[in-house]
Design an enzyme around this catalytic site. Structure first.
Site, PDB file in Angstrom:
ATOM      1  N   ASP A 171      -4.127   0.621  -9.556  1.00 54.45           N
ATOM      2  CA  ASP A 171      -5.549   0.355  -9.773  1.00 54.45           C
ATOM      3  C   ASP A 171      -5.827   0.092 -11.252  1.00 54.45           C
ATOM      4  O   ASP A 171      -6.569  -0.827 -11.608  1.00 54.45           O
ATOM      5  CB  ASP A 171      -6.398   1.551  -9.314  1.00 54.45           C
ATOM      6  CG  ASP A 171      -6.103   1.933  -7.871  1.00 54.45           C
ATOM      7  OD1 ASP A 171      -5.482   1.117  -7.165  1.00 54.45           O
ATOM      8  OD2 ASP A 171      -6.481   3.042  -7.468  1.00 54.45           O
ATOM      9  N   ALA A 223     -15.158   3.263  -1.486  1.00 55.37           N
ATOM     10  CA  ALA A 223     -14.844   2.194  -0.534  1.00 55.37           C
ATOM     11  C   ALA A 223     -13.390   1.733  -0.653  1.00 55.37           C
ATOM     12  O   ALA A 223     -12.983   0.775  -0.021  1.00 55.37           O
ATOM     13  CB  ALA A 223     -15.787   1.017  -0.742  1.00 55.37           C
ATOM     14  N   GLU A 232      -6.763  10.784 -13.988  1.00 54.69           N
ATOM     15  CA  GLU A 232      -6.841  10.999 -12.540  1.00 54.69           C
ATOM     16  C   GLU A 232      -5.936  12.177 -12.112  1.00 54.69           C
ATOM     17  O   GLU A 232      -6.325  13.009 -11.317  1.00 54.69           O
ATOM     18  CB  GLU A 232      -6.441   9.710 -11.817  1.00 54.69           C
ATOM     19  CG  GLU A 232      -6.733   9.695 -10.359  1.00 54.69           C
ATOM     20  CD  GLU A 232      -7.665   8.552  -9.945  1.00 54.69           C
ATOM     21  OE1 GLU A 232      -8.126   8.568  -8.819  1.00 54.69           O
ATOM     22  OE2 GLU A 232      -7.920   7.644 -10.765  1.00 54.69           O
ATOM     23  N   LEU A 250     -12.146   0.516  -3.390  1.00 60.61           N
ATOM     24  CA  LEU A 250     -12.148  -0.660  -4.270  1.00 60.61           C
ATOM     25  C   LEU A 250     -11.988  -0.252  -5.737  1.00 60.61           C
ATOM     26  O   LEU A 250     -12.273  -1.015  -6.649  1.00 60.61           O
ATOM     27  CB  LEU A 250     -13.444  -1.464  -4.074  1.00 60.61           C
ATOM     28  CG  LEU A 250     -13.654  -2.018  -2.657  1.00 60.61           C
ATOM     29  CD1 LEU A 250     -15.038  -2.636  -2.502  1.00 60.61           C
ATOM     30  CD2 LEU A 250     -12.582  -3.052  -2.300  1.00 60.61           C
ATOM     31  N   SER A 251     -11.518   0.980  -5.936  1.00 56.85           N
ATOM     32  CA  SER A 251     -11.188   1.471  -7.278  1.00 56.85           C
ATOM     33  C   SER A 251     -12.370   1.550  -8.230  1.00 56.85           C
ATOM     34  O   SER A 251     -12.271   1.151  -9.392  1.00 56.85           O
ATOM     35  CB  SER A 251     -10.100   0.616  -7.926  1.00 56.85           C
ATOM     36  OG  SER A 251      -8.884   0.911  -7.363  1.00 56.85           O
ATOM     37  N   SER A 252     -13.458   2.104  -7.741  1.00 55.48           N
ATOM     38  CA  SER A 252     -14.569   2.337  -8.657  1.00 55.48           C
ATOM     39  C   SER A 252     -14.139   3.315  -9.753  1.00 55.48           C
ATOM     40  O   SER A 252     -14.609   3.232 -10.889  1.00 55.48           O
ATOM     41  CB  SER A 252     -15.766   2.901  -7.896  1.00 55.48           C
ATOM     42  OG  SER A 252     -15.413   4.101  -7.253  1.00 55.48           O
ATOM     43  N   GLU A 266       0.837  -1.203   0.000  1.00 57.86           N
ATOM     44  CA  GLU A 266       0.000   0.000   0.000  1.00 57.86           C
ATOM     45  C   GLU A 266       0.866   1.245   0.000  1.00 57.86           C
ATOM     46  O   GLU A 266       1.843   1.329   0.761  1.00 57.86           O
ATOM     47  CB  GLU A 266      -0.899  -0.032   1.248  1.00 57.86           C
ATOM     48  CG  GLU A 266      -2.289   0.490   1.013  1.00 57.86           C
ATOM     49  CD  GLU A 266      -3.084  -0.398   0.063  1.00 57.86           C
ATOM     50  OE1 GLU A 266      -3.135  -0.077  -1.135  1.00 57.86           O
ATOM     51  OE2 GLU A 266      -3.658  -1.397   0.533  1.00 57.86           O
ATOM     52  N   TYR A 323      -3.554  12.270   0.290  1.00 59.13           N
ATOM     53  CA  TYR A 323      -2.871  11.406  -0.680  1.00 59.13           C
ATOM     54  C   TYR A 323      -1.749  12.176  -1.372  1.00 59.13           C
ATOM     55  O   TYR A 323      -0.602  11.729  -1.428  1.00 59.13           O
ATOM     56  CB  TYR A 323      -3.873  10.883  -1.711  1.00 59.13           C
ATOM     57  CG  TYR A 323      -3.295   9.831  -2.623  1.00 59.13           C
ATOM     58  CD1 TYR A 323      -3.404   8.485  -2.325  1.00 59.13           C
ATOM     59  CD2 TYR A 323      -2.599  10.194  -3.778  1.00 59.13           C
ATOM     60  CE1 TYR A 323      -2.854   7.524  -3.148  1.00 59.13           C
ATOM     61  CE2 TYR A 323      -2.047   9.240  -4.612  1.00 59.13           C
ATOM     62  CZ  TYR A 323      -2.180   7.909  -4.292  1.00 59.13           C
ATOM     63  OH  TYR A 323      -1.624   6.962  -5.114  1.00 59.13           O
TER      64      TYR A 323
HETATM   65  C1  GLA Z   1      -5.115   4.610  -4.264  1.00 55.83           C
HETATM   66  C2  GLA Z   1      -4.330   4.947  -5.526  1.00 55.83           C
HETATM   67  C3  GLA Z   1      -3.319   3.856  -5.839  1.00 55.83           C
HETATM   68  C4  GLA Z   1      -2.467   3.498  -4.631  1.00 55.83           C
HETATM   69  C5  GLA Z   1      -3.337   3.283  -3.405  1.00 55.83           C
HETATM   70  C6  GLA Z   1      -2.520   3.095  -2.148  1.00 55.83           C
HETATM   71  O1  GLA Z   1      -5.910   3.505  -4.501  1.00 55.83           O
HETATM   72  O2  GLA Z   1      -5.184   5.140  -6.608  1.00 55.83           O
HETATM   73  O3  GLA Z   1      -2.515   4.247  -6.929  1.00 55.83           O
HETATM   74  O4  GLA Z   1      -1.491   4.462  -4.406  1.00 55.83           O
HETATM   75  O5  GLA Z   1      -4.234   4.362  -3.186  1.00 55.83           O
HETATM   76  O6  GLA Z   1      -1.787   1.930  -2.219  1.00 55.83           O
END
Ligand code: GLA
Length: 384
Positions: free
Chosen positions: A170, A121, A158, A123-125, A36, A220
Site C-alpha cells: 500500500d 473499503a 502500521e 482502498l488504503s485510506s 493479494e 490479518y
Molecule cells: C492490506 C495490507 C497490504 C496487503 C493486503 C493484502 O491491504 O496493508 O500490505 O497485505 O492487505 O494483499
C-alpha cells in the site's frame, strides 16, 4: 476544479486555526489488481494508485510540537516530539504520530488534513494518510524526500502504532505510482515495473460492498503467522528458504505429511498467487483481458477457499459479476473480510454492469454497493 475547492477549504481552516499560510501535499489510496496477501511473503503485487487522495495543509513550527487536525472528523490532537511516544490509541492519530516517530522527525508542524479515500473499503485510506503526512513532515522540515524511507516509515507506523503487521504494497503504491500505470512490485527486491493500464475496450470497475467485518485486523496478523509457520515446516524439504516466495507447489507435495491442512492451504494460495500475478502482468502488457480476467477469478477462488479472507458479500459480488455479460474477471481486492471487488468489464457494457450488480446486490443484502471507476494516478507529491 473539484480539487481546488477542497484545497481552498483546507486552506481556510488552516488559516483560521493557525493564522498563516500552509503548503499542500497529497497521497493517493490504491486498488490492487492482483497479488493479494503476497507482499509480506516477499512476493509480487500489481496495484495502481487511485484518483482519491488524502490532502494535507501544513506549515513548519519553530518548536517540536505537532498539531494535527482531521477536517472531516472535526477532531484534533497535539504531541511533542520530545515526549515519550503514545502507541495504539486505536484511531487516525496512530498514523500521524507513528509516521512522525518512524521518520525520526524533530521539527514540529501544524497540519490539517482531509481525505477522499473511502475508509475501511480496502482502498488504503490508511496508507494515503500516513504517506501524505510523512511527505508533508519531511518537506516542511526541509529533509530530503527519500521515497523508500517514507514508505517503510509508514509501514512501521502500521506495525508499531496501529498493531497490524501489514506488507509494503500500500505504501509503495501510494508513493511510487505513475498516472495511467499499474505497479508490478517485487516485494523482495523492491524493484518495480510500471505497466500501462491500457486494455483495449475494457474498463476497471470497483464495487464497494460497504461491509467491513470486525475480524479483519486480527485475522490479518493470524494469516501472517500461518505463512511463517508454513516456511518453518517447508524448510524440512527445502532448507534455506526465507519465505513462501522461495517455495513451489512441488515442495508442498513433498511436505504433505508435515503440513497441517490450514497451513497447507495458506501456502498454496501464496505460491499460486505469485505465479498468477506474474502471468497477469504479462496479460496486461500484451493487452490480453481474457487471460487477465481468468486469473482474477482464480485469485478470488483461492482467497475464498484456501486463504479464507473473503466473506459472503464479496463472494456474492464476484459470482454476480461472473454472470453478467461483458465481464472478463472479478475478485476481491485488499485485505478482505469486506471492502471492494475489482472487475474487468467491457467498456460498452459498463453501464449495464453497474445497474445489474447494484440490482442483484440490493435484492440480496438490502443495500446498494458503491461503484467506482478510478483513474490510475501519480503517487505522493507536493501540490503547487
Ligand atoms: C492490506 C495490507 C497490504 C496487503 C493486503 C493484502 O491491504 O496493508 O500490505 O497485505 O492487505 O494483499
Amino acid at each position: 476544479m473539484e480539487d481546488l475547492e477542497k484545497i481552498r477549504t483546507l486552506e481556510m481552516r488552516f488559516r483560521r486555526e493557525f493564522a498563516r499560510s500552509p503548503r499542500f501535499f497529497r497521497a493517493p489510496g490504491r486498488v490492487n489488481l492482483i497479488g493479494e496477501h503476497t507482499d509480506y511473503n516477499d512476493g509480487f503485487v500489481l496495484p495502481f494508485a487511485i484518483d482519491r487522495f488524502c490532502l494535507v495543509a501544513g506549515a513548519a513550527r519553530a518548536d517540536s510540537t505537532i498539531n494535527a487536525a482531521a477536517l472531516d472528523l472535526r477532531e484534533s490532537f497535539s504531541f511533542d516530539l520530545r515526549d515519550q511516544a503514545i502507541r495504539r490509541r486505536g484511531d487516525w492519530r496512530d498514523y500521524i504520530e507513528g509516521t512522525a516517530r518512524s521518520l525520526g522527525i524533530r521539527q514540529g508542524a501544524d497540519l490539517v488534513f482531509s481525505s477522499e479515500v473511502p475508509i475501511g473499503a480496502g482502498l488504503s485510506s490508511s496508507a494515503a494518510l500516513a504517506i501524505s503526512v510523512g511527505f508533508a513532515l519531511l518537506a516542511l522540515a526541509d529533509d530530503a524526500i527519500d521515497k523508500r524511507k517514507l514508505a517503510f516509515a509508514a509501514q512501521r507506523a502500521e506495525h508499531d502504532f496501529v498493531g497490524i503487521r501489514s506488507g509494503i504494497m500500500d505504501q509503495f503504491a501510494s508513493v511510487f505510482s505513475t498516472r495511467g500505470h499499474a505497479l508490478l512490485l517485487d516485494c523482495r527486491s523492491l524493484e518495480f515495473e510500471k505497466i500501462p493500464i491500457a486494455f483495449e475496450d475494457f474498463d476497471i470497475i470497483v464495487c464497494d460492498s460497504r461491509i467491513k467485518h470486525e475480524l479483519a485486523s486480527t485475522e490479518y496478523n493470524i494469516r501472517r503467522r500461518e505463512c511463517e509457520a508454513g516456511v518453518e515446516i517447508l524448510r524440512a524439504v527445502k532448507p534455506g528458504i526465507q519465505s513462501l516466495r522461495d517455495a513451489a507447489l512441488t515442495d508442498l507435495e513433498k511436505a504433505d505429511d508435515l503440513l497441517p491442512d490450514t497451513i497447507k492451504r495458506r501456502c498454496r494460495h501464496v505460491i499460486g498467487e505469485n505465479a498468477r500475478t506474474l502471468e497477469a502482468a504479462r496479460g496486461l502488457r500484451d493487452n490480453d483481458p481474457k487471460l487477465f480476467g481468468r486469473l482474477m477469478f482464480e485469485s478470488h477462488s483461492s482467497l475464498r477457499d484456501d486463504y479464507q479472507v473473503s466473506c459472503r458479500e464479496l463472494d456474492f459480488l464476484v459470482d454476480a459479476a461472473a454472470g453478467i455479460d461483458g465481464v472478463a474477471g472479478a475478485r476481491m481486492t485488499g485485505g478482505g473480510f469486506g471492502g471492494c471487488t475489482v472487475n474487468l468489464v467491457r467498456s460498452d457494457t459498463t453501464q449495464e454492469f453497474e445497474n445489474e450488480i447494484c440490482r442483484e446486490y440490493s435484492n440480496k443484502f438490502g443495500s446498494r454497493p458503491v461503484i467506482y471507476s478510478f483513474h490510475a494516478s501519480d503517487g505522493a507529491a507536493e501540490i503547487d
